[in-house]
Design an enzyme around this catalytic site. Structure first.
Site, PDB file in Angstrom:
ATOM      1  N   GLY A 187       0.814  -1.204   0.000  1.00  0.00           N
ATOM      2  CA  GLY A 187       0.000   0.000   0.000  1.00  0.00           C
ATOM      3  C   GLY A 187       0.845   1.249   0.000  1.00  0.00           C
ATOM      4  CG  ASP A 197       0.888  -4.089   5.941  1.00  0.00           C
ATOM      5  OD1 ASP A 197       0.867  -3.162   5.109  1.00  0.00           O
ATOM      6  OD2 ASP A 197       0.372  -5.198   5.727  1.00  0.00           O
ATOM      7  CB  THR A 241      -4.142  -0.096   9.076  1.00  0.00           C
ATOM      8  OG1 THR A 241      -5.399  -0.730   9.335  1.00  0.00           O
ATOM      9  CG2 THR A 241      -4.138   1.285   9.717  1.00  0.00           C
ATOM     10  CG  ASP A 242      -7.318   0.050   4.032  1.00  0.00           C
ATOM     11  OD1 ASP A 242      -6.739   0.902   3.344  1.00  0.00           O
ATOM     12  OD2 ASP A 242      -7.282  -1.172   3.777  1.00  0.00           O
ATOM     13  CE  LYS A 275      -2.715  -4.952   6.597  1.00  0.00           C
ATOM     14  NZ  LYS A 275      -2.332  -3.775   5.772  1.00  0.00           N
ATOM     15  N   GLY A 321      -7.477  -2.606   1.321  1.00  0.00           N
ATOM     16  CA  GLY A 321      -7.781  -1.620   0.290  1.00  0.00           C
ATOM     17  C   GLY A 321      -6.882  -1.778  -0.917  1.00  0.00           C
ATOM     18  CD  GLU A 355      -1.632  -6.082   3.241  1.00  0.00           C
ATOM     19  OE1 GLU A 355      -1.094  -5.087   2.726  1.00  0.00           O
ATOM     20  OE2 GLU A 355      -2.840  -6.110   3.552  1.00  0.00           O
ATOM     21  CE  LYS A 364      -5.883   5.989   5.722  1.00  0.00           C
ATOM     22  NZ  LYS A 364      -4.713   5.200   5.341  1.00  0.00           N
TER      23      LYS A 364
END
Length: 260
Positions: free
Chosen positions: A34, A89, A91-92, A102, A104, A111, A129
């Site tokens: 992402g 990582d 996150t959305d 997650k 998106g 992941e 977020k």
């Protein structure tokens, strides 16, 4: 260079820089997918060049793998790495318990596999977020192409009995064709509005025939690094119960992000 970054990109960069400070020589790392994770990969490559770190990196998508190799990071297949020390990582969405949505970017299956095979998962994000209750961001559910219409129907029936505000499941598209994940599957995006019981929903979704995995990450994330446009970062560690604050300087962004 930093003065030309948008406020959101400055926040993502600050979070990425703070997260890679947690990386130590010899670690085996999971690299997320992402836009926020891409900042982290660039910052990590710069740290490796500056400090001569020896790292083994497992990417969670083909595009992350391509970027990591391009920047000189050592990338290996997951099966060659074994158990990982840490995954970093984006996150959305995330809530106060560090439960996440997650997917998106369409990579939540890999992941989740990589994150759960790590001692720690560290999430990097900006303050926008954070939510009180998950669900405003559509929840991705990866399904096999065969019979996906039946899977969607079963999911919508299931949602009618769940503590959610919406029950619509839409096939993710890539132009005029269905979006295809790295594993060759489709994604259904669930417009839920609010998820009252994420744990219950996650377990129920994964019982639907055709469902491979959903984008709810429950009890997986150990810490979140929240970046702000002024360079401030907040590190919340749910395992230790600590909250740390720090300011990241932007003077070296031209070298790291000259290709952005």
């Amino acid at each position: 260079m930093a003065i030309n970054l948008t406020p959101v990109d400055r926040a993502k960069y600050a979070a990425a820089r703070r997260a890679v400070d947690l990386v130590e020589d010899g670690m085996k790392l999971g690299l997320g997918t992402g836009s926020t994770a891409a900042w982290m990969v660039r910052a990590l490559a710069q740290k490796v060049r500056d400090e001569g770190l020896r790292l083994t990196c497992v990417p969670t998508s083909a595009r992350t793998a391509d970027l990591a190799r391009e920047l000189g990071l050592r990338v290996v297949p997951f099966e060659d790495a074994g158990w990982l020390d840490m995954t970093i990582d984006g996150t959305d969405e995330f809530d106060g318990n560090l439960a996440l949505i997650k997917g998106g970017g369409g990579a939540h299956l890999m992941e989740k596999i990589v994150a759960t095979a790590s001692d720690r998962m560290v999430v990097i994000t900006d303050a926008s977020k954070e939510v009180k209750a998950l669900g405003a961001f559509p929840l991705p559910v990866e399904v096999v192409p065969f019979g996906w219409q039946a899977s969607r129907m079963l999911i919508e029936e299931l949602l009618a009995a769940m503590d959610v505000m919406g029950t619509q499941a839409s096939l993710r598209m890539n132009g005029s064709r269905p979006y295809i994940t790295d594993e060759g599957n489709h994604i259904l995006d669930l417009s839920l509005g609010r998820i009252g019981n994420p744990r219950q929903l996650s377990l129920a979704l994964n019982q639907v025939p055709g469902v491979v995995e959903n984008g709810l990450f429950i009890d997986i994330c150990d810490a979140v690094v929240i970046g702000f446009p002024d360079g401030m970062v907040e590190l919340r560690d749910i395992t230790s119960g600590t909250v740390e604050h720090e300011r990241i300087l932007f003077e070296d962004t031209e070298n790291i992000f000259s290709d952005v």
